[in-house]
Write a protein that holds these residues in place. Structure first.
Motif, PDB file in Angstrom:
ATOM      1  N   VAL A   1       0.840  -1.258  -0.039  1.00 38.26           N
ATOM      2  CA  VAL A   1      -0.044   0.010  -0.027  1.00 38.26           C
ATOM      3  C   VAL A   1       0.976   1.383  -0.011  1.00 38.26           C
ATOM      4  CG1 VAL A   1      -1.907   1.346   1.195  1.00 38.26           C
ATOM      5  CG2 VAL A   1      -1.878  -0.978   1.131  1.00 38.26           C
ATOM      6  N   ALA A   2       0.720   2.046  -1.044  1.00 40.44           N
ATOM      7  CA  ALA A   2       1.422   3.269  -1.020  1.00 40.44           C
ATOM      8  C   ALA A   2       0.682   4.543  -0.907  1.00 40.44           C
ATOM      9  CB  ALA A   2       2.231   3.364  -2.395  1.00 40.44           C
ATOM     10  N   ILE A   3       1.023   5.378   0.247  1.00 40.57           N
ATOM     11  CA  ILE A   3       0.609   6.683   0.454  1.00 40.57           C
ATOM     12  C   ILE A   3       1.529   7.717   0.179  1.00 40.57           C
ATOM     13  CG2 ILE A   3      -0.719   7.813   2.376  1.00 40.57           C
ATOM     14  CD1 ILE A   3      -0.986   5.056   3.454  1.00 40.57           C
ATOM     15  N   GLU A   4       1.792   8.306  -0.914  1.00 45.24           N
ATOM     16  CA  GLU A   4       2.662   8.831  -1.368  1.00 45.24           C
ATOM     17  C   GLU A   4       2.363  10.603  -1.089  1.00 45.24           C
ATOM     18  OE1 GLU A   4       5.709   8.145  -2.947  1.00 45.24           O
ATOM     19  OE2 GLU A   4       5.718   6.407  -3.567  1.00 45.24           O
ATOM     20  N   GLU A   5       0.955  10.748  -0.630  1.00 48.11           N
ATOM     21  CA  GLU A   5       0.674  12.001  -0.593  1.00 48.11           C
ATOM     22  C   GLU A   5       1.371  12.652   0.846  1.00 48.11           C
ATOM     23  OE1 GLU A   5      -3.582  12.334   1.004  1.00 48.11           O
ATOM     24  OE2 GLU A   5      -3.464  10.354   0.732  1.00 48.11           O
ATOM     25  N   ARG A   6       1.499  13.934   0.722  1.00 45.06           N
ATOM     26  CA  ARG A   6       2.207  14.344   1.897  1.00 45.06           C
ATOM     27  C   ARG A   6       1.154  14.787   3.041  1.00 45.06           C
ATOM     28  NH1 ARG A   6       7.049  18.155  -0.555  1.00 45.06           N
ATOM     29  NH2 ARG A   6       8.045  16.443  -1.282  1.00 45.06           N
ATOM     30  N   LEU A   7       1.243  13.868   4.173  1.00 41.52           N
ATOM     31  CA  LEU A   7       0.326  13.998   5.180  1.00 41.52           C
ATOM     32  C   LEU A   7       0.854  15.162   5.951  1.00 41.52           C
ATOM     33  CD1 LEU A   7      -0.605  10.320   5.640  1.00 41.52           C
ATOM     34  CD2 LEU A   7      -2.000  11.690   4.474  1.00 41.52           C
ATOM     35  N   PRO A   8      -0.169  16.152   6.591  1.00 44.99           N
ATOM     36  CA  PRO A   8       0.364  17.121   7.298  1.00 44.99           C
ATOM     37  C   PRO A   8       0.922  16.614   8.687  1.00 44.99           C
ATOM     38  CG  PRO A   8      -1.895  17.743   6.375  1.00 44.99           C
ATOM     39  CD  PRO A   8      -1.472  16.423   5.916  1.00 44.99           C
ATOM     40  N   PHE A   9       1.953  17.036   9.026  1.00 42.87           N
ATOM     41  CA  PHE A   9       2.533  16.409  10.327  1.00 42.87           C
ATOM     42  C   PHE A   9       3.397  17.271  10.985  1.00 42.87           C
ATOM     43  CE2 PHE A   9       5.541  13.545  12.474  1.00 42.87           C
ATOM     44  CZ  PHE A   9       4.335  12.930  13.383  1.00 42.87           C
ATOM     45  N   GLY A  10       3.084  17.985  12.010  1.00 47.45           N
ATOM     46  CA  GLY A  10       3.877  18.898  12.876  1.00 47.45           C
ATOM     47  C   GLY A  10       4.180  20.162  11.989  1.00 47.45           C
ATOM     48  N   SER A  11       5.417  20.479  11.772  1.00 46.59           N
ATOM     49  CA  SER A  11       5.866  21.594  10.986  1.00 46.59           C
ATOM     50  C   SER A  11       6.071  21.330   9.490  1.00 46.59           C
ATOM     51  CB  SER A  11       7.059  22.102  11.562  1.00 46.59           C
ATOM     52  OG  SER A  11       8.101  21.015  11.587  1.00 46.59           O
ATOM     53  N   GLY A  12       5.963  19.847   9.236  1.00 51.20           N
ATOM     54  CA  GLY A  12       6.062  19.388   7.816  1.00 51.20           C
ATOM     55  C   GLY A  12       4.879  18.320   7.424  1.00 51.20           C
ATOM     56  N   TRP A  13       5.517  17.199   7.004  1.00 49.80           N
ATOM     57  CA  TRP A  13       4.650  16.175   6.397  1.00 49.80           C
ATOM     58  C   TRP A  13       5.270  14.742   6.547  1.00 49.80           C
ATOM     59  CZ3 TRP A  13       7.149  13.487   2.538  1.00 49.80           C
ATOM     60  CH2 TRP A  13       8.359  14.450   2.021  1.00 49.80           C
ATOM     61  N   ILE A  14       4.439  13.839   6.375  1.00 50.05           N
ATOM     62  CA  ILE A  14       5.049  12.274   6.249  1.00 50.05           C
ATOM     63  C   ILE A  14       4.356  11.621   5.347  1.00 50.05           C
ATOM     64  CG2 ILE A  14       3.203  11.661   8.082  1.00 50.05           C
ATOM     65  CD1 ILE A  14       5.123   9.750   9.299  1.00 50.05           C
ATOM     66  N   SER A  15       4.850  10.587   4.754  1.00 46.20           N
ATOM     67  CA  SER A  15       4.672  10.026   4.061  1.00 46.20           C
ATOM     68  C   SER A  15       4.791   8.186   4.173  1.00 46.20           C
ATOM     69  CB  SER A  15       5.047  10.075   2.450  1.00 46.20           C
ATOM     70  OG  SER A  15       4.574  11.253   1.744  1.00 46.20           O
TER      71      SER A  15
ATOM     72  N   TRP B   1       8.803   8.283   5.473  1.00 49.57           N
ATOM     73  CA  TRP B   1       9.637   9.412   5.149  1.00 49.57           C
ATOM     74  C   TRP B   1       8.986  10.706   5.024  1.00 49.57           C
ATOM     75  CZ3 TRP B   1       7.406   6.596   1.729  1.00 49.57           C
ATOM     76  CH2 TRP B   1       6.707   7.214   0.465  1.00 49.57           C
ATOM     77  N   GLY B   2       9.659  12.079   5.380  1.00 49.56           N
ATOM     78  CA  GLY B   2       9.161  13.239   5.403  1.00 49.56           C
ATOM     79  C   GLY B   2      10.121  14.245   5.938  1.00 49.56           C
ATOM     80  N   ARG B   3       9.290  15.298   6.495  1.00 51.98           N
ATOM     81  CA  ARG B   3      10.151  16.657   6.980  1.00 51.98           C
ATOM     82  C   ARG B   3       9.470  16.928   8.208  1.00 51.98           C
ATOM     83  NH1 ARG B   3      12.213  15.072   3.080  1.00 51.98           N
ATOM     84  NH2 ARG B   3      13.259  16.041   1.344  1.00 51.98           N
ATOM     85  N   TRP B   4       9.962  16.834   9.099  1.00 53.34           N
ATOM     86  CA  TRP B   4       9.630  17.483  10.419  1.00 53.34           C
ATOM     87  C   TRP B   4      10.570  17.581  11.504  1.00 53.34           C
ATOM     88  CZ3 TRP B   4       8.311  12.328   9.066  1.00 53.34           C
ATOM     89  CH2 TRP B   4       8.620  11.292  10.356  1.00 53.34           C
ATOM     90  N   HIS B   5      10.321  18.182  12.571  1.00 53.61           N
ATOM     91  CA  HIS B   5      11.479  18.061  13.717  1.00 53.61           C
ATOM     92  C   HIS B   5      10.842  17.463  14.900  1.00 53.61           C
ATOM     93  CE1 HIS B   5      14.623  20.827  11.813  1.00 53.61           C
ATOM     94  NE2 HIS B   5      13.339  21.487  11.368  1.00 53.61           N
ATOM     95  N   TRP B   6      11.511  16.505  15.459  1.00 51.18           N
ATOM     96  CA  TRP B   6      10.945  15.983  16.857  1.00 51.18           C
ATOM     97  C   TRP B   6      10.699  16.983  17.935  1.00 51.18           C
ATOM     98  CZ3 TRP B   6       9.183  11.542  16.102  1.00 51.18           C
ATOM     99  CH2 TRP B   6       9.671  10.659  15.314  1.00 51.18           C
ATOM    100  N   GLY B   7       9.639  16.943  18.593  1.00 49.43           N
ATOM    101  CA  GLY B   7       9.308  17.994  19.608  1.00 49.43           C
ATOM    102  C   GLY B   7       8.170  18.943  18.656  1.00 49.43           C
ATOM    103  N   ASP B   8       8.000  18.725  17.637  1.00 48.85           N
ATOM    104  CA  ASP B   8       6.858  19.563  16.715  1.00 48.85           C
ATOM    105  C   ASP B   8       5.255  18.990  17.537  1.00 48.85           C
ATOM    106  OD1 ASP B   8       8.357  20.728  15.160  1.00 48.85           O
ATOM    107  OD2 ASP B   8       7.881  19.586  13.515  1.00 48.85           O
ATOM    108  N   ASP B   9       4.540  19.685  17.338  1.00 51.42           N
ATOM    109  CA  ASP B   9       3.150  19.437  17.857  1.00 51.42           C
ATOM    110  C   ASP B   9       2.678  18.508  16.806  1.00 51.42           C
ATOM    111  OD1 ASP B   9       0.668  19.538  18.882  1.00 51.42           O
ATOM    112  OD2 ASP B   9       0.080  21.459  18.105  1.00 51.42           O
TER     113      ASP B   9
END
Lengths: 332, 185
Positions: free
Chosen positions: A125-139, A172-180
């Protein structure tokens, strides 16, 4: 074919410092009751010497508890391929053509050593869309069920894994640990050729705001995806047994996290008018894996609860009740 | 992404407690001078004695510089005493700080103010170390130090523990109340 690869940022990516990428494998040995977690993750820009490779190999056996540990290394101490991450202690590779996930782990100071090969038994199952996550996103990219071969030696016991089943994902994605940001995720594998259930939703850090939840069911050639208001996840009670907390040096910094509020039961109810699932998971042990951001002062707390589940379902007109092993992950 | 060789050769030498303490601070000052400054502010003019197994050193700041000396005869504001095995058990996640203190495996003595300041200085150091590869390397060097004993094998955990600090087990009614208030250790 597994159509996936790690997703490192370009050097020109302005968000390269928030880069995260990992390969993950859970193994459920239905014979011994052991639940295993293998994860190799990349944190921070590959072009920043502070970026870290974190490897985790942990096994929970019902009678001995947790075995294994977490290891931290620099990118220059690891071998990173397009679908593989290897450190001196743990390596995890995805062979996309043969649809296999390979793990090698050597933690002699922690009584854990093994070599595992898992082969996809369900379509990915591929979920390539960028799900909002903290200051960034996750896939993510998921292979819900795999068959397993290999041997693991832990706490002085050798476990042959021919009766085990496995779950693999890649995030994978872009966020910082400690984000909301946080998430609630679980994977549950019935013994033999039985079904696998996987659910996931992102949340705010306090888990009061929740993203949409999705439940995947994979049962041989049958696959279902239930989501929206028809899926209800309920966390009940409070899990109070002592946690294995890693890495120890970072755990020492967070004494306020020794007894986090974790559930004693996880209940999932899903129906879409055609299919339905009711699943109950009772954790027997938990670990707290602390992710430290390599760029800014921030920490994420990944709680892994392992245990047994039962599920009653009607999928494609077939009613059945199954039991097996599973993991619930609670991140804040 | 470039591919690199796993591990690589690394020579680890023998170091004294004094050398480890000096390197901890000098590396922190290099990679995170703000954190080093916070430690100086927290510690002020106080002196502490650190004991690891049979080795002891006195530490203090003077004119903004860290001094690590052989234990003097004069008084110190606080002392911290533990062993290499306990240190490695803490680093590897087999022992919680609270457990180590309650079981007497990590002894901190001094006034409340001095102990709180020692704890704060350690917190600043640990927090910065998560973003400082040079400090993480020093922890690895300490583990691999050829002049120090290898860690005892650990197989599994955590284990429910009994703390001699609490000599009388609570009665059932008291236990239920403590549990209700989330006050059980």
């Amino acid at each position: 074919m597994i159509d996936d690869s790690l997703r490192p940022p370009f050097a020109t990516d302005p968000d390269a410092g928030a880069y995260k990428d990992w390969l993950h494998l859970n193994v459920f040995d239905h014979r011994s009751g052991a639940v295993m977690l293998f994860n190799v993750s990349l944190h921070g820009s590959p072009y920043d010497p502070r970026a870290r490779v974190v490897g985790t190999a942990m096994v929970h056996q019902p009678d001995t508890g947790w075995t294994g540990n977490m290891s931290v290394a620099g990118f220059d101490e690891a071998a990173i391929g397009s679908t593989s991450i290897a450190t001196a202690r743990i390596a995890l590779a995805v062979d996309t053509m043969s649809e296999r996930v390979l793990v090698s782990a050597i933690y002699p100071d922690d009584s854990l050593e093994g070599s595992i090969a898992a082969r996809a038994a369900s379509s990915p199952v591929a979920i390539e869309e960028r799900l909002p996550f903290g200051s960034g996103w996750i896939s993510w990219y998921v292979v819900p069920r795999l068959t397993v071969t290999g041997t693991l030696t832990c706490a002085g016991r050798t476990i042959e894994l021919d009766a085990a089943s496995a779950y693999h994902d890649h995030n994978w994605g872009r966020w910082h640990w400690g984000d909301d940001a946080g998430w609630e995720w679980g994977t549950y594998a019935a013994a033999g050729a039985g079904p696998t259930f996987v659910f996931s939703r992102t949340t705010s850090r306090d888990h009061l705001r929740e993203g949409p939840i999705t439940l995947f069911v994979h049962d041989g050639p049958v696959r279902r995806r239930l989501r929206g208001d028809g899926v209800r996840l309920t966390l009940e009670g409070r899990f109070t047994a002592p946690l294995r907390r890693l890495p120890g040096s970072v755990a020492a910094l967070h004494q306020d996290r020794v007894q986090p509020h974790l559930p004693a039961r996880v209940h999932v109810e899903a129906r879409d008018g055609v299919d339905r699932v009711e699943l109950e998971f009772v954790p027997r042990a938990a670990a707290q894996l602390i992710a430290a951001d390599p760029v800014r002062s921030g920490y994420g707390f990944v709680h892994e609860l392992v245990g047994e589940f039962t599920a009653s379902s009607v999928i494609a007109g077939r009613a059945r009740t199954v039991g097996g092993l599973g993991v619930f992950e609670f991140v804040d | 992404m470039s591919t690199s060789i796993i591990g690589g050769s690394r020579t680890v030498g023998c170091r004294s407690l004094r050398e480890y303490v000096e390197l901890l601070y000098s590396r922190l000052n290099t990679v995170d001078s703000a954190a080093a400054h916070r430690i100086r502010r927290v510690v002020g003019a106080r002196r502490a004695r650190i004991t690891l197994d049979e080795e002891s050193v006195d530490v203090y700041f003077s004119r903004g510089r860290l001094h690590v000396t052989a234990p003097g005869k004069g008084p110190v504001d606080g002392t911290g005493r533990t062993t290499r095995q306990v240190t490695l058990d803490l680093i590897d996640g087999y022992l919680e700080i609270t457990t180590a203190v309650l079981d007497g495996r990590l002894e901190l003595t001094g006034s409340l103010d001095a102990i709180v300041r020692m704890d704060l200085a350690l917190e600043v150091l640990l927090d910065s170390a998560t973003r400082a590869p040079a400090l993480q390397q020093l922890a690895q060097d300490f583990r691999d130090d050829p002049c120090r004993a290898a860690p005892a094998p650990r197989s599994a955990g955590p284990f429910r523990r009994w703390t001699p600090f609490y000599s009388d087990p609570p009665e059932e009614r008291e236990h239920r109340l403590l549990e209700q208030l989330d006050l059980l250790p």
